[in-house]
Motif scaffolding. Structure first.
Motif, mmCIF file in Angstrom:
data_model
loop_
_atom_site.group_PDB
_atom_site.id
_atom_site.type_symbol
_atom_site.label_atom_id
_atom_site.label_comp_id
_atom_site.label_asym_id
_atom_site.label_seq_id
_atom_site.Cartn_x
_atom_site.Cartn_y
_atom_site.Cartn_z
ATOM 1 N N GLU A 1 8.076 -18.701 39.822
ATOM 2 C CA GLU A 1 7.870 -19.059 38.430
ATOM 3 C C GLU A 1 8.689 -18.177 37.499
ATOM 4 O OE1 GLU A 1 3.323 -20.692 38.905
ATOM 5 O OE2 GLU A 1 3.736 -18.699 38.132
ATOM 6 N N ALA A 2 8.819 -16.933 37.890
ATOM 7 C CA ALA A 2 9.554 -16.002 37.030
ATOM 8 C C ALA A 2 11.024 -16.365 36.942
ATOM 9 C CB ALA A 2 9.407 -14.568 37.570
ATOM 10 N N ILE A 3 11.548 -17.108 37.947
ATOM 11 C CA ILE A 3 12.957 -17.471 37.926
ATOM 12 C C ILE A 3 13.134 -18.929 37.565
ATOM 13 C CG2 ILE A 3 13.500 -15.745 39.656
ATOM 14 C CD1 ILE A 3 13.676 -17.978 41.724
ATOM 15 N N ALA A 4 12.012 -19.607 37.256
ATOM 16 C CA ALA A 4 12.122 -21.015 36.885
ATOM 17 C C ALA A 4 12.730 -21.154 35.499
ATOM 18 C CB ALA A 4 10.758 -21.676 36.933
ATOM 19 N N PHE B 1 10.136 -27.257 34.914
ATOM 20 C CA PHE B 1 11.502 -27.327 35.432
ATOM 21 C C PHE B 1 11.669 -26.649 36.784
ATOM 22 C CE2 PHE B 1 11.697 -27.467 30.799
ATOM 23 C CZ PHE B 1 12.395 -28.649 30.616
ATOM 24 N N ALA B 2 10.574 -26.248 37.402
ATOM 25 C CA ALA B 2 10.665 -25.508 38.663
ATOM 26 C C ALA B 2 11.312 -26.331 39.764
ATOM 27 C CB ALA B 2 9.279 -25.048 39.100
ATOM 28 N N GLY C 1 19.459 -30.954 31.053
ATOM 29 C CA GLY C 1 19.591 -31.528 29.719
ATOM 30 C C GLY C 1 18.711 -32.747 29.515
ATOM 31 N N TYR C 2 18.655 -33.621 30.528
ATOM 32 C CA TYR C 2 17.809 -34.814 30.436
ATOM 33 C C TYR C 2 16.329 -34.428 30.409
ATOM 34 C CZ TYR C 2 21.996 -37.527 31.613
ATOM 35 O OH TYR C 2 23.239 -38.101 31.593
ATOM 36 N N ALA C 3 15.956 -33.430 31.247
ATOM 37 C CA ALA C 3 14.551 -33.025 31.335
ATOM 38 C C ALA C 3 14.065 -32.366 30.039
ATOM 39 C CB ALA C 3 14.352 -32.072 32.509
ATOM 40 N N THR C 4 14.889 -31.494 29.451
ATOM 41 C CA THR C 4 14.474 -30.840 28.206
ATOM 42 C C THR C 4 14.330 -31.868 27.085
ATOM 43 O OG1 THR C 4 16.793 -30.328 27.738
ATOM 44 C CG2 THR C 4 15.470 -28.585 28.740
ATOM 45 N N GLY C 5 15.180 -32.901 27.096
ATOM 46 C CA GLY C 5 15.059 -33.952 26.090
ATOM 47 C C GLY C 5 13.737 -34.683 26.190
ATOM 48 N N LEU C 6 13.314 -34.998 27.418
ATOM 49 C CA LEU C 6 12.063 -35.734 27.613
ATOM 50 C C LEU C 6 10.852 -34.907 27.205
ATOM 51 C CD1 LEU C 6 12.564 -37.626 31.013
ATOM 52 C CD2 LEU C 6 12.149 -38.640 28.773
ATOM 53 N N ILE C 7 10.808 -33.642 27.607
ATOM 54 C CA ILE C 7 9.614 -32.839 27.349
ATOM 55 C C ILE C 7 9.511 -32.493 25.861
ATOM 56 C CG2 ILE C 7 10.566 -30.512 27.732
ATOM 57 C CD1 ILE C 7 7.989 -29.971 29.399
ATOM 58 N N ASN C 8 10.647 -32.317 25.191
ATOM 59 C CA ASN C 8 10.604 -32.078 23.748
ATOM 60 C C ASN C 8 10.247 -33.344 22.983
ATOM 61 O OD1 ASN C 8 11.542 -29.215 22.772
ATOM 62 N ND2 ASN C 8 12.785 -29.675 24.563
ATOM 63 N N LEU C 9 10.675 -34.508 23.501
ATOM 64 C CA LEU C 9 10.268 -35.768 22.884
ATOM 65 C C LEU C 9 8.754 -35.930 22.974
ATOM 66 C CD1 LEU C 9 10.942 -38.555 21.653
ATOM 67 C CD2 LEU C 9 11.118 -39.426 23.992
ATOM 68 N N ALA C 10 8.169 -35.534 24.125
ATOM 69 C CA ALA C 10 6.715 -35.634 24.300
ATOM 70 C C ALA C 10 5.997 -34.790 23.258
ATOM 71 C CB ALA C 10 6.330 -35.188 25.705
ATOM 72 N N ARG C 11 6.488 -33.579 23.009
ATOM 73 C CA ARG C 11 5.838 -32.725 22.008
ATOM 74 C C ARG C 11 6.023 -33.293 20.604
ATOM 75 N NH1 ARG C 11 8.744 -28.417 22.007
ATOM 76 N NH2 ARG C 11 9.395 -28.397 19.846
ATOM 77 N N ASN C 12 7.192 -33.854 20.336
ATOM 78 C CA ASN C 12 7.469 -34.439 19.031
ATOM 79 C C ASN C 12 6.555 -35.629 18.751
ATOM 80 O OD1 ASN C 12 8.948 -36.480 17.231
ATOM 81 N ND2 ASN C 12 10.184 -34.657 16.920
ATOM 82 N N ALA D 1 5.959 -34.397 35.422
ATOM 83 C CA ALA D 1 5.204 -35.426 34.693
ATOM 84 C C ALA D 1 3.943 -34.836 34.061
ATOM 85 C CB ALA D 1 4.841 -36.564 35.637
ATOM 86 N N ILE D 2 3.220 -33.992 34.809
ATOM 87 C CA ILE D 2 1.994 -33.381 34.279
ATOM 88 C C ILE D 2 2.332 -32.409 33.146
ATOM 89 C CG2 ILE D 2 0.078 -31.830 34.837
ATOM 90 C CD1 ILE D 2 0.087 -33.068 37.654
ATOM 91 N N SER D 3 3.419 -31.654 33.309
ATOM 92 C CA SER D 3 3.831 -30.720 32.256
ATOM 93 C C SER D 3 4.220 -31.465 30.986
ATOM 94 C CB SER D 3 5.004 -29.867 32.748
ATOM 95 O OG SER D 3 4.633 -29.098 33.869
ATOM 96 N N THR D 4 4.885 -32.608 31.147
ATOM 97 C CA THR D 4 5.276 -33.413 29.992
ATOM 98 C C THR D 4 4.034 -33.944 29.276
ATOM 99 O OG1 THR D 4 7.330 -34.062 31.110
ATOM 100 C CG2 THR D 4 6.627 -35.403 29.233
ATOM 101 N N ALA D 5 3.043 -34.408 30.060
ATOM 102 C CA ALA D 5 1.786 -34.873 29.460
ATOM 103 C C ALA D 5 1.076 -33.717 28.747
ATOM 104 C CB ALA D 5 0.880 -35.464 30.534
#
Length: 504
Positions: free
Chosen positions: A499-502, A372-373, A381-392, A257-261
């Protein structure tokens, strides 16, 4: 990265070509702005649905379908004979391009070994962040030297190349189970309808708001109400579904949630500053579109150079510290811009942008890493959609709000400064007399010189009012990055090795 770079580029490359598009297709510039709005609306609607469509069609098949649609619609945009047809083609282009970023990020997680995912995301991120920076410059160069149609037609060979490479090199992971309608997968028509309506209305409000004086317009008020109802409704509805089209439950994870914000703020500042700096250089300093683009280009090169280095640092330093360092450095660059004046040279503008871009390079990859850690691979797939929507949405909001602040604060400063343009103000009288005498010396008669002197001082006052408004926008963007720093301490602690493998 090829397809994503092409898609992100198209969010900004058409901006500088709008007057040419309007003139070529016998329409006004205001009507031609729907070329931008239509793309952004369609793009935003598809972004959060990428995970659901990947489950329905299979990730590779869905991705290749999107690239094919984007490439074909780009060709149709370049050949469009009228504005309505061009807008329809831009809608198709947005629908095809919307899923390219989130699906690309999901593929990256599964294609590379865990120890290489950080550097892979860094190389991919070079394209995502560099595209909106180079977009206006590239669009201006193509439009000036060829025709606006080529800003769309150049996508065709890149899209064909991306399709060929994807078909040969990309494969769906074995654990990604495809569910079809025959297997019992139900189409959530209510959720799809609420999401499309809410995001579409929000994008229209943001894109058309300043042009229509925001809430003084009944259309903007209607768009705001519809957007609020749609977005609130889709969240409430999807949280009650067993198989949602958008999984908002992922936001229960504090770190995600914090990363998305943070990604929303990153999009806000990146697109807001990328709009404001060229506008300042062109309207106040008289730069051409090409010159202002060249002022931004070194910042893009800085991002490309630093991102692989950041990918390597992720395996040694906690991502949160890299993010904090990036926020501080980028803020310093923006605060430097807030001290610009009418006498700055090209080098000063470039150095401030490079400093800001240096900080941006430390944000994109670490934010995606920590996001995504703690997200399971099945939900990628669902998570990448949300975080890219936030940037958009952050990017659209940044452009809309910065444009509004510049216009409104310019009016405010003009009202305050004009109080000093009075016959009772001795410095004003002195400047007016000096300017009048200079004009008389250059051959003007007394009456002409007096009128011209008044006009020159008034023009100078307008420029100073605009300068102050740009300064305030840059300061607010810098302060916004500083305000995000405390949130980074609320993230869950993750060892650098983890983090390096996240993901990404």
């Amino acid at each position: 990265m090829l397809a994503t770079f092409m898609e992100v580029l198209d969010t900004s490359v058409a901006n500088v070509a709008l007057p040419h598009i309007a003139g070529s297709l016998s329409s006004s510039v205001d009507e031609a702005t729907w070329v931008l709005t239509a793309y952004l609306v369609a793009n935003a609607i598809v972004l959060p649905l990428s995970g659901w469509f990947s489950t329905l069609f299979g990730r590779k098949r869905f991705y290749m379908g999107c690239v094919m649609l984007f490439t074909a619609s780009s060709a149709m945009c370049g050949l469009a004979p009228s504005l309505p047809i061009l807008i329809v083609c831009r809608v198709l282009q947005g629908l095809g391009g919307g899923a390219l970023q989130p699906v690309s990020q999901a593929i990256l997680r599964e294609t590379f070994p865990r120890e290489k995912q950080g550097i892979a995301m860094a190389v991919y991120g070079m394209g995502v962040v560099f595209a909106p920076v180079v977009g206006p410059t590239l669009g201006g160069w193509i439009t000036d030297n060829y025709t606006w149609r080529w800003i769309f037609l150049i996508n065709v060979p890149v899209g064909v190349c991306s399709l060929l490479l994807t078909s040969l090199l990309i494969f769906d992971p074995p654990y990604l189970l495809r569910k079809t309608l025959r297997d019992g997968l139900k189409i959530d028509y209510v959720g799809l309808g609420l999401l499309a309506t809410g995001l579409g209305a929000l994008e229209i409000m943001l894109d058309e708001g300043q042009r229509n004086d925001w809430f003084s317009s009944h259309g903007i008020v209607a768009a705001a109400v519809i957007g609020a109802i749609g977005l609130i409704g889709v969240v409430v509805w999807e949280l009650r579904q067993k198989e949602p089209v958008v999984d908002f439950r992922l936001l229960k994870d504090r770190t995600f949630a914090i990363s998305t914000a943070g990604m929303f703020v990153l999009g806000f500042v990146l697109y807001g500053s990328t709009m404001a700096l060229p506008l300042f250089l062109q309207t106040l300093l008289g730069y051409t579109a090409m010159q202002s683009g060249l002022a931004l280009s070194p910042g893009g090169l800085m991002i490309m150079v630093m991102m692989p280095i950041v990918g390597i640092l992720l395996s040694k330093i906690q991502a949160r510290w890299l993010i904090i360092a990036g926020l501080i450095v980028s803020s310093l660059g923006l605060f430097e811009m807030s001290h610009f004046n009418m006498q700055i040279n090209f080098g000063h503008a470039v150095s401030a942008r490079v400093l800001q871009s240096l900080g941006l390079a430390f944000l994109f990859v670490p934010l995606n890493t920590v996001a995504f850690a703690f997200i399971s691979r099945e939900k990628t797939g669902y998570a990448t959609g949300l975080i890219n929507l936030a940037r958009n949405i952050g990017g659209s909001s940044g452009i809309a709000i910065c444009t509004t602040v510049i216009a409104r604060r310019e009016q405010f400063h003009q009202q305050r400064l004009i109080e000093n343009l009075s016959p009772l103000n001795l410095p004003y009288q002195s400047a007016l007399a000096g300017m009048k005498q200079m004009l008389i010396t250059n051959g003007a008669n007394s009456t002409q010189a007096a009128a011209q002197a008044h006009g020159m001082l008034y023009n100078s006052m307008q420029q100073q009012a605009a300068m102050l408004s740009f300064n305030e926008v840059f300061w607010v963007l810098g302060a916004l990055f500083f305000a995000v720093i405390p949130l980074m301490f609320l993230m869950k602690k993750i060892r650098p090795a983890r983090e390096a493998i996240a993901i990404e």
